[in-house]
Design a protein around this motif. Structure first.
Motif, PDB file in Angstrom:
ATOM      1  N   GLU A 168       0.824  -1.220   0.000  1.00 13.06           N
ATOM      2  CA  GLU A 168       0.000   0.000   0.000  1.00 13.06           C
ATOM      3  C   GLU A 168       0.850   1.258   0.000  1.00 13.06           C
ATOM      4  N   GLN A 169       2.066   1.150   0.529  1.00 10.60           N
ATOM      5  CA  GLN A 169       2.985   2.292   0.480  1.00 10.60           C
ATOM      6  C   GLN A 169       3.753   2.345  -0.833  1.00 10.60           C
ATOM      7  N   LEU A 170       4.103   1.169  -1.380  1.00  7.69           N
ATOM      8  CA  LEU A 170       4.962   1.095  -2.557  1.00  7.69           C
ATOM      9  C   LEU A 170       4.221   1.377  -3.859  1.00  7.69           C
ATOM     10  N   MET A 171       3.034   0.812  -4.039  1.00  5.94           N
ATOM     11  CA  MET A 171       2.373   0.861  -5.339  1.00  5.94           C
ATOM     12  C   MET A 171       2.018   2.272  -5.811  1.00  5.94           C
ATOM     13  N   PRO A 172       1.599   3.210  -4.951  1.00  2.00           N
ATOM     14  CA  PRO A 172       1.365   4.568  -5.460  1.00  2.00           C
ATOM     15  C   PRO A 172       2.599   5.183  -6.116  1.00  2.00           C
ATOM     16  N   ALA A 173       3.774   4.922  -5.548  1.00  2.00           N
ATOM     17  CA  ALA A 173       4.998   5.440  -6.145  1.00  2.00           C
ATOM     18  C   ALA A 173       5.291   4.768  -7.488  1.00  2.00           C
ATOM     19  N   VAL A 174       4.996   3.464  -7.578  1.00  2.00           N
ATOM     20  CA  VAL A 174       5.240   2.736  -8.830  1.00  2.00           C
ATOM     21  C   VAL A 174       4.315   3.248  -9.925  1.00  2.00           C
ATOM     22  N   PHE A 175       3.025   3.349  -9.639  1.00  2.00           N
ATOM     23  CA  PHE A 175       2.078   3.788 -10.667  1.00  2.00           C
ATOM     24  C   PHE A 175       2.262   5.254 -11.027  1.00  2.00           C
ATOM     25  N   ALA A 176       2.817   6.058 -10.123  1.00  2.00           N
ATOM     26  CA  ALA A 176       3.096   7.454 -10.464  1.00  2.00           C
ATOM     27  C   ALA A 176       4.139   7.541 -11.567  1.00  2.00           C
ATOM     28  N   ARG A 177       5.038   6.577 -11.616  1.00  2.00           N
ATOM     29  CA  ARG A 177       6.107   6.589 -12.622  1.00  2.00           C
ATOM     30  C   ARG A 177       5.799   5.703 -13.828  1.00  2.00           C
ATOM     31  N   VAL A 178       5.064   4.608 -13.600  1.00  2.00           N
ATOM     32  CA  VAL A 178       4.717   3.687 -14.694  1.00  2.00           C
ATOM     33  C   VAL A 178       3.213   3.427 -14.603  1.00  2.00           C
ATOM     34  N   PRO A 179       2.392   4.348 -15.120  1.00  2.00           N
ATOM     35  CA  PRO A 179       0.957   4.279 -14.839  1.00  2.00           C
ATOM     36  C   PRO A 179       0.150   3.390 -15.774  1.00  2.00           C
ATOM     37  N   ASP A 180       0.690   2.989 -16.911  1.00  2.00           N
ATOM     38  CA  ASP A 180      -0.125   2.386 -17.959  1.00  2.00           C
ATOM     39  C   ASP A 180      -0.008   0.876 -18.046  1.00  2.00           C
ATOM     40  N   ARG A 181       0.496   0.248 -16.979  1.00  2.00           N
ATOM     41  CA  ARG A 181       0.689  -1.200 -17.015  1.00  2.00           C
ATOM     42  C   ARG A 181       0.382  -1.775 -15.631  1.00  2.00           C
ATOM     43  N   PRO A 182       0.007  -3.052 -15.551  1.00  2.00           N
ATOM     44  CA  PRO A 182      -0.164  -3.666 -14.231  1.00  2.00           C
ATOM     45  C   PRO A 182       1.188  -3.952 -13.587  1.00  2.00           C
ATOM     46  N   HIS A 183       1.201  -3.979 -12.280  1.00  2.00           N
ATOM     47  CA  HIS A 183       2.400  -4.339 -11.524  1.00  2.00           C
ATOM     48  C   HIS A 183       1.973  -5.321 -10.437  1.00  2.00           C
ATOM     49  N   GLY A 184       2.937  -5.919  -9.761  1.00  2.00           N
ATOM     50  CA  GLY A 184       2.522  -6.913  -8.785  1.00  2.00           C
ATOM     51  C   GLY A 184       3.614  -7.382  -7.864  1.00  2.00           C
ATOM     52  N   SER A 185       3.289  -8.425  -7.108  1.00  2.00           N
ATOM     53  CA  SER A 185       4.184  -8.987  -6.107  1.00  2.00           C
ATOM     54  C   SER A 185       4.175 -10.504  -6.204  1.00  2.00           C
ATOM     55  N   LEU A 186       5.299 -11.090  -5.805  1.00  2.00           N
ATOM     56  CA  LEU A 186       5.461 -12.541  -5.802  1.00  2.00           C
ATOM     57  C   LEU A 186       6.134 -12.936  -4.507  1.00  2.00           C
ATOM     58  N   VAL A 187       5.602 -13.949  -3.844  1.00  2.00           N
ATOM     59  CA  VAL A 187       6.219 -14.461  -2.623  1.00  2.00           C
ATOM     60  C   VAL A 187       6.621 -15.908  -2.853  1.00  2.00           C
ATOM     61  N   LEU A 188       7.834 -16.261  -2.402  1.00  4.89           N
ATOM     62  CA  LEU A 188       8.390 -17.593  -2.595  1.00  4.89           C
ATOM     63  C   LEU A 188       8.656 -18.251  -1.256  1.00  4.89           C
TER      64      LEU A 188
END
Length: 450
Positions: A110-130
């Motif tokens: 919730e803290q990270l994704m706003p910063a990511v979409f502010a710079r790369v707004p036109d694509r999905p992003h995500g997370s992976l846990v192993l």
């Protein structure tokens, strides 16, 4: 809409081993991924993996890892400029079984994704846990969408490893008792989770459809533009004389449903040489190429790497002289990330590809195309041998059936099956990272624009 993240070759397992070496502390990496979408599915295709070095963490502890912004910043810039999606990977070293995202993970995203979409707004992003024996992923479509779990994490190479949140029970375990004894319940589940496409449902393709139905697959896509002719009756499984004139895909669908009435078949009357028709194959997880042209093989060869869809290419040849067979042979080859492609191995004739991809109007004007296509000899027994080799190779790839070879040649006149070893070209335009590998919709699909 189904969603998947796909790793090429053995890179998921390599990443897992490398990151878990930091246990008991969590560790992290950042992925740059291509993307491909259809009306029914979304695929994120892993292009690059950047592991966080020891000096790249603000915090690295058993219950959390925080990466320095200066490590992420250049990757954000590349994602914006080169149109990649970003995935943030971390480990849960002590998870037993499939991992799950924690409350700490929720707060971090919730803290990270706003910063990511502010710079790369036109694509999905995500997370992976192993974890030591599992993987789970989720995506954000926008800064306000929140996260949604992905259906499957896939490692696509000589083996197709699946990590699915669909832990369904086996359908009719008694019916598949003998198969389960051969490759286990997990192998049978893997078979039933995937969507298979058969391109070309004639002599070899119809046999492959029949075998897939008997194996218990649940979803089939069938692509062919051809109608049954009387000369096809000697080799198209399930066809009878009264079917002459019907579309082959409908006959293949009926064949599959006679074996398993609940099977989901999508017959497509189309041509893989046309981009719009070929694109419908992206909803499949595994493709069989049973066509007889260099152009169609060229298209499916690139799909295997550009969209990370494993393809088994099937070929049969009878060299006849004076209407007598002098030599018979067959070939089956898995095309998948981490493995050499048809271009690397010079198995495609560029001039034949060019001709096949011409439109009818262009073909009529081409001075180099003379004469008519000469029908080739075909015998159902040879088709059946090579089709069975292809299905067995799929079982080795998907269900851990004991066979290491991913490229085999059948020399029928000698009674020999030979395994072929070969290597990819480092900068191949199709199967390397410098080429089409994992670019998804960032590159145009091969084929005719209709």
């Amino acid at each position: 809409m189904k969603s998947r993240i796909v790793f090429p070759g053995d890179r998921l397992e390599a990443l897992r081993r490398s990151l878990l070496a930091s246990a008991p502390d969590e560790s992290a990496a950042v992925i740059l991924a291509g993307r491909a979408t259809t009306d029914a599915s979304e695929m994120l295709l892993v292009r690059e993996i950047h592991e966080v070095p020891a000096n790249g963490y603000l915090v690295q502890e058993p219950l959390r890892a925080v990466v320095k912004p200066e490590f992420i910043a250049p990757l954000l810039k590349r994602a914006r400029n080169e149109r990649w999606s970003l995935f943030f990977v971390h480990t849960h070293p002590f998870s037993e079984g499939p991992p799950a995202f924690s409350v700490v993970d929720e707060g971090g995203e919730e803290q990270l994704m706003p910063a990511v979409f502010a710079r790369v707004p036109d694509r999905p992003h995500g997370s992976l846990v192993l974890s030591s024996d599992g993987a789970a992923a989720r995506t954000w479509q926008s800064v306000t969408s929140g996260s949604a779990p992905m259906d499957m994490v896939i490692e696509c190479g000589p083996k197709l490893h699946l990590y699915s949140r669909d832990h369904h029970a086996l359908e009719s375990a008694t019916e598949f008792d003998r198969s389960i004894r051969a490759f286990g319940a997990d192998g049978q589940r893997s078979l039933q989770r995937l969507v298979y496409a058969v391109v070309g449902v004639g002599g070899t393709g119809s046999i492959i459809v029949e075998q897939l139905a008997h194996l218990g697959v649940r979803d089939l896509i069938l692509l062919d533009f051809d109608r049954l002719e009387e000369t096809n009756l000697n080799r198209v499984v399930g066809a009878q004389r009264h079917n002459v004139g019907e579309y082959k895909v409908n006959l293949a669908r009926d064949l599959a449903r006679r074996i398993r009435e609940e099977i989901n078949c999508a017959p497509i009357i189309g041509n893989v040489l046309n981009r719009t028709d070929a694109r419908r194959l992206l909803d499949a997880d595994f493709i069989f190429c049973c066509t007889d042209s260099h152009g169609s093989r060229h298209v499916l060869n690139q799909i295997a790497y550009q969209f990370m869809k494993p393809v088994i290419d099937v070929g049969v040849t009878i060299d006849a002289r004076d209407k007598t067979a002098a030599r018979v042979s067959g070939r089956v080859q898995l095309l998948a990330p981490g493995m050499p492609c048809l271009t690397c191995q010079n198995l495609l004739d560029p001039e034949q590809v060019r001709r096949d991809l011409l439109s009818d109007e262009e073909r009529s004007k081409d001075p180099y195309i003379l004469g008519a296509h000469e029908p080739q000899p075909a015998v159902i027994s040879l088709n059946g041998t090579v089709a069975s080799m292809a299905v067995t190779m799929m079982l080795a790839t998907v269900a851990s059936f004991p066979s290491a070879s991913r490229h085999q040649v059948f020399l029928g006149d000698r009674g020999v099956v030979r395994s072929v070893d070969s290597r990819s070209e480092e900068n191949c335009v199709v199967c390397s990272e410098q080429g089409a590998l994992g670019r998804g919709d960032n590159w145009p699909m091969p084929g005719r624009v209709t």
